[in-house]
Design a protein around this motif. Sequence first.
Motif, PDB file in Angstrom:
ATOM      1  N   SER A 234      23.151   4.518  22.551  1.00 32.02           N
ATOM      2  CA  SER A 234      22.498   4.258  23.829  1.00 32.02           C
ATOM      3  C   SER A 234      23.354   4.846  24.945  1.00 32.02           C
ATOM      4  CB  SER A 234      22.336   2.747  24.051  1.00 32.02           C
ATOM      5  OG  SER A 234      23.586   2.170  24.406  1.00 32.02           O
ATOM      6  N   PRO A 235      22.842   4.897  26.174  1.00 35.81           N
ATOM      7  CA  PRO A 235      23.672   5.394  27.276  1.00 35.81           C
ATOM      8  C   PRO A 235      24.915   4.539  27.530  1.00 35.81           C
ATOM      9  CG  PRO A 235      21.364   5.383  27.925  1.00 35.81           C
ATOM     10  CD  PRO A 235      21.463   4.656  26.600  1.00 35.81           C
ATOM     11  N   GLN A 236      24.876   3.268  27.112  1.00 32.48           N
ATOM     12  CA  GLN A 236      26.008   2.371  27.337  1.00 32.48           C
ATOM     13  C   GLN A 236      27.000   2.370  26.170  1.00 32.48           C
ATOM     14  OE1 GLN A 236      22.656   1.129  27.552  1.00 32.48           O
ATOM     15  NE2 GLN A 236      22.678   1.800  29.682  1.00 32.48           N
TER      16      GLN A 236
ATOM     17  N   SER B  77      31.150   8.204  18.587  1.00 28.49           N
ATOM     18  CA  SER B  77      32.505   8.490  18.111  1.00 28.49           C
ATOM     19  C   SER B  77      32.829   9.980  18.058  1.00 28.49           C
ATOM     20  CB  SER B  77      32.750   7.837  16.743  1.00 28.49           C
ATOM     21  OG  SER B  77      31.871   8.338  15.768  1.00 28.49           O
ATOM     22  N   ARG B  78      31.882  10.828  17.706  1.00 19.57           N
ATOM     23  CA  ARG B  78      32.203  12.260  17.634  1.00 19.57           C
ATOM     24  C   ARG B  78      32.466  12.838  19.025  1.00 19.57           C
ATOM     25  NH1 ARG B  78      29.197  15.989  13.746  1.00 19.57           N
ATOM     26  NH2 ARG B  78      29.404  14.076  12.565  1.00 19.57           N
ATOM     27  N   GLY B  79      31.657  12.444  20.003  1.00 20.75           N
ATOM     28  CA  GLY B  79      31.906  12.910  21.368  1.00 20.75           C
ATOM     29  C   GLY B  79      33.252  12.427  21.878  1.00 20.75           C
ATOM     30  N   HIS B  80      33.604  11.208  21.527  1.00 19.88           N
ATOM     31  CA  HIS B  80      34.886  10.648  21.932  1.00 19.88           C
ATOM     32  C   HIS B  80      36.029  11.460  21.318  1.00 19.88           C
ATOM     33  CE1 HIS B  80      36.647   7.188  23.998  1.00 19.88           C
ATOM     34  NE2 HIS B  80      37.604   7.216  23.085  1.00 19.88           N
ATOM     35  N   ALA B  81      35.861  11.844  20.054  1.00 21.02           N
ATOM     36  CA  ALA B  81      36.864  12.683  19.381  1.00 21.02           C
ATOM     37  C   ALA B  81      36.963  14.048  20.047  1.00 21.02           C
ATOM     38  CB  ALA B  81      36.517  12.828  17.899  1.00 21.02           C
ATOM     39  N   PHE B  82      35.817  14.629  20.435  1.00 21.76           N
ATOM     40  CA  PHE B  82      35.838  15.895  21.184  1.00 21.76           C
ATOM     41  C   PHE B  82      36.726  15.751  22.416  1.00 21.76           C
ATOM     42  CE2 PHE B  82      31.314  16.971  19.614  1.00 21.76           C
ATOM     43  CZ  PHE B  82      31.759  17.881  18.678  1.00 21.76           C
ATOM     44  N   GLY B  83      36.574  14.622  23.111  1.00 25.03           N
ATOM     45  CA  GLY B  83      37.344  14.398  24.328  1.00 25.03           C
ATOM     46  C   GLY B  83      38.844  14.337  24.069  1.00 25.03           C
TER      47      GLY B  83
ATOM     48  N   ASP C 183      40.479   1.274   8.457  1.00 27.22           N
ATOM     49  CA  ASP C 183      40.717   2.480   7.649  1.00 27.22           C
ATOM     50  C   ASP C 183      40.743   3.758   8.504  1.00 27.22           C
ATOM     51  OD1 ASP C 183      38.045   2.974   8.231  1.00 27.22           O
ATOM     52  OD2 ASP C 183      37.414   3.120   6.136  1.00 27.22           O
ATOM     53  N   TYR C 184      40.710   3.616   9.825  1.00 29.58           N
ATOM     54  CA  TYR C 184      40.854   4.727  10.774  1.00 29.58           C
ATOM     55  C   TYR C 184      39.672   5.700  10.797  1.00 29.58           C
ATOM     56  CZ  TYR C 184      45.613   3.386  11.948  1.00 29.58           C
ATOM     57  OH  TYR C 184      46.706   2.705  12.399  1.00 29.58           O
ATOM     58  N   VAL C 185      38.579   5.362  10.165  1.00 31.08           N
ATOM     59  CA  VAL C 185      37.381   6.208  10.196  1.00 31.08           C
ATOM     60  C   VAL C 185      36.296   5.425  10.929  1.00 31.08           C
ATOM     61  CG1 VAL C 185      35.638   7.423   8.826  1.00 31.08           C
ATOM     62  CG2 VAL C 185      38.039   7.403   8.087  1.00 31.08           C
ATOM     63  N   PRO C 186      35.825   5.968  12.070  1.00 31.38           N
ATOM     64  CA  PRO C 186      34.895   5.192  12.898  1.00 31.38           C
ATOM     65  C   PRO C 186      33.481   5.166  12.344  1.00 31.38           C
ATOM     66  CG  PRO C 186      35.090   7.384  13.787  1.00 31.38           C
ATOM     67  CD  PRO C 186      36.074   7.301  12.629  1.00 31.38           C
ATOM     68  N   TYR C 187      32.743   4.156  12.771  1.00 27.92           N
ATOM     69  CA  TYR C 187      31.303   4.209  12.592  1.00 27.92           C
ATOM     70  C   TYR C 187      30.786   5.329  13.487  1.00 27.92           C
ATOM     71  CZ  TYR C 187      31.593  -0.109  10.014  1.00 27.92           C
ATOM     72  OH  TYR C 187      31.911  -1.043   9.056  1.00 27.92           O
ATOM     73  N   TRP C 188      29.590   5.792  13.237  1.00 30.10           N
ATOM     74  CA  TRP C 188      29.049   6.934  13.975  1.00 30.10           C
ATOM     75  C   TRP C 188      29.021   6.671  15.484  1.00 30.10           C
ATOM     76  CZ3 TRP C 188      24.368   6.876  16.703  1.00 30.10           C
ATOM     77  CH2 TRP C 188      23.614   5.707  16.569  1.00 30.10           C
ATOM     78  N   ASP C 189      28.933   5.427  15.877  1.00 32.15           N
ATOM     79  CA  ASP C 189      28.998   5.016  17.272  1.00 32.15           C
ATOM     80  C   ASP C 189      29.834   3.746  17.313  1.00 32.15           C
ATOM     81  OD1 ASP C 189      28.076   3.553  19.811  1.00 32.15           O
ATOM     82  OD2 ASP C 189      26.974   5.442  20.019  1.00 32.15           O
TER      83      ASP C 189
ATOM     84  N   ARG D 100      28.615  -3.097  12.537  1.00 30.26           N
ATOM     85  CA  ARG D 100      29.672  -2.847  11.535  1.00 30.26           C
ATOM     86  C   ARG D 100      29.260  -3.487  10.218  1.00 30.26           C
ATOM     87  NH1 ARG D 100      35.472  -1.988  13.921  1.00 30.26           N
ATOM     88  NH2 ARG D 100      34.885  -0.768  15.737  1.00 30.26           N
ATOM     89  N   THR D 101      28.295  -2.829   9.586  1.00 31.23           N
ATOM     90  CA  THR D 101      27.788  -3.316   8.308  1.00 31.23           C
ATOM     91  C   THR D 101      28.070  -2.282   7.231  1.00 31.23           C
ATOM     92  OG1 THR D 101      25.617  -2.351   8.752  1.00 31.23           O
ATOM     93  CG2 THR D 101      25.942  -4.645   9.430  1.00 31.23           C
ATOM     94  N   ALA D 102      27.991  -2.702   5.991  1.00 31.80           N
ATOM     95  CA  ALA D 102      28.332  -1.831   4.861  1.00 31.80           C
ATOM     96  C   ALA D 102      27.491  -0.556   4.835  1.00 31.80           C
ATOM     97  CB  ALA D 102      28.190  -2.593   3.555  1.00 31.80           C
ATOM     98  N   GLY D 103      26.241  -0.630   5.227  1.00 30.69           N
ATOM     99  CA  GLY D 103      25.370   0.543   5.155  1.00 30.69           C
ATOM    100  C   GLY D 103      25.403   1.444   6.383  1.00 30.69           C
ATOM    101  N   GLU D 104      26.110   1.044   7.410  1.00 29.39           N
ATOM    102  CA  GLU D 104      26.144   1.825   8.654  1.00 29.39           C
ATOM    103  C   GLU D 104      27.008   3.074   8.441  1.00 29.39           C
ATOM    104  OE1 GLU D 104      24.468   2.316  12.255  1.00 29.39           O
ATOM    105  OE2 GLU D 104      24.212   0.503  11.075  1.00 29.39           O
ATOM    106  N   PRO D 105      26.513   4.252   8.812  1.00 28.64           N
ATOM    107  CA  PRO D 105      27.261   5.490   8.565  1.00 28.64           C
ATOM    108  C   PRO D 105      28.593   5.560   9.309  1.00 28.64           C
ATOM    109  CG  PRO D 105      24.971   5.974   9.080  1.00 28.64           C
ATOM    110  CD  PRO D 105      25.181   4.515   9.363  1.00 28.64           C
ATOM    111  N   ARG D 106      29.573   6.131   8.619  1.00 22.38           N
ATOM    112  CA  ARG D 106      30.870   6.444   9.209  1.00 22.38           C
ATOM    113  C   ARG D 106      30.871   7.920   9.585  1.00 22.38           C
ATOM    114  NH1 ARG D 106      35.195   3.075   8.302  1.00 22.38           N
ATOM    115  NH2 ARG D 106      34.532   1.052   7.558  1.00 22.38           N
ATOM    116  N   ASP D 107      31.783   8.305  10.471  1.00 21.53           N
ATOM    117  CA  ASP D 107      31.856   9.711  10.880  1.00 21.53           C
ATOM    118  C   ASP D 107      33.222  10.283  10.515  1.00 21.53           C
ATOM    119  OD1 ASP D 107      31.855  12.213  12.121  1.00 21.53           O
ATOM    120  OD2 ASP D 107      30.600  11.519  13.765  1.00 21.53           O
TER     121      ASP D 107
END
Length: 196
Positions: A82-84, A88-94, A128-134, A139-146
């Motif tokens: 969402s806009p709010q 995580s990928r954009g944050h990593a770009f930054g 584990d240092y790997v973020p969820y996609w956002d 933060r559930t087991a099926g939520e994608p990591r990036d």
Amino acid sequence: SWGTVGNPKQQEIIIIDCLIDLDLLYWAARQTGDRKYSDIATSHAGVTVDAAIRPDGSSVQVIELDPETGRKVADRHKQGLSPQSCWSRGHAFGIYSLADVYRFTSEVKFLDAAEKLSGYWLKNVPEDYVPYWDFNAPRTAGEPRDSSAAAMVAGGFWKLSKLVKDKARAERYRTAALRTLESLTARYMASGDAVG
């Protein structure tokens, strides 16, 4: 950052993703001797820092600016939740890119921005240092990591470990980079024949 050239409804959008491309402008400045390229890169980075980084260190992916004044009109999103939220990928770009902008310019504003983004990342990334996609995704087991975001941020942390003067902060970034890489190789690498 995107849209049809000449379309007034699409000329006011910037995205944090574009920070990763600024290296090309700094390279062009070095190759041609023309500072206009580095000036454009530094200006774009400055506008993005001012518009995309929130007080808590989280980031906005898409920012709408007033084309007349350059002032921020609204936060938007394309890949984030969402806009709010904080994609995580954009944050990593930054983090990765602003470390480079600081290296190219020596302007402390960019080092401070990279560290502010890093502080948010380290406070909010899973164990584990790997973020969820956002960062705001459930933060559930099926939520994608990036894993791509994690790999990029490991590079950003490594750069920061070489740029900051404070030894404790440098070690914190170095440790985070290594732990991220260890986690990626231990838990997130493809195994077997990926082609099938």
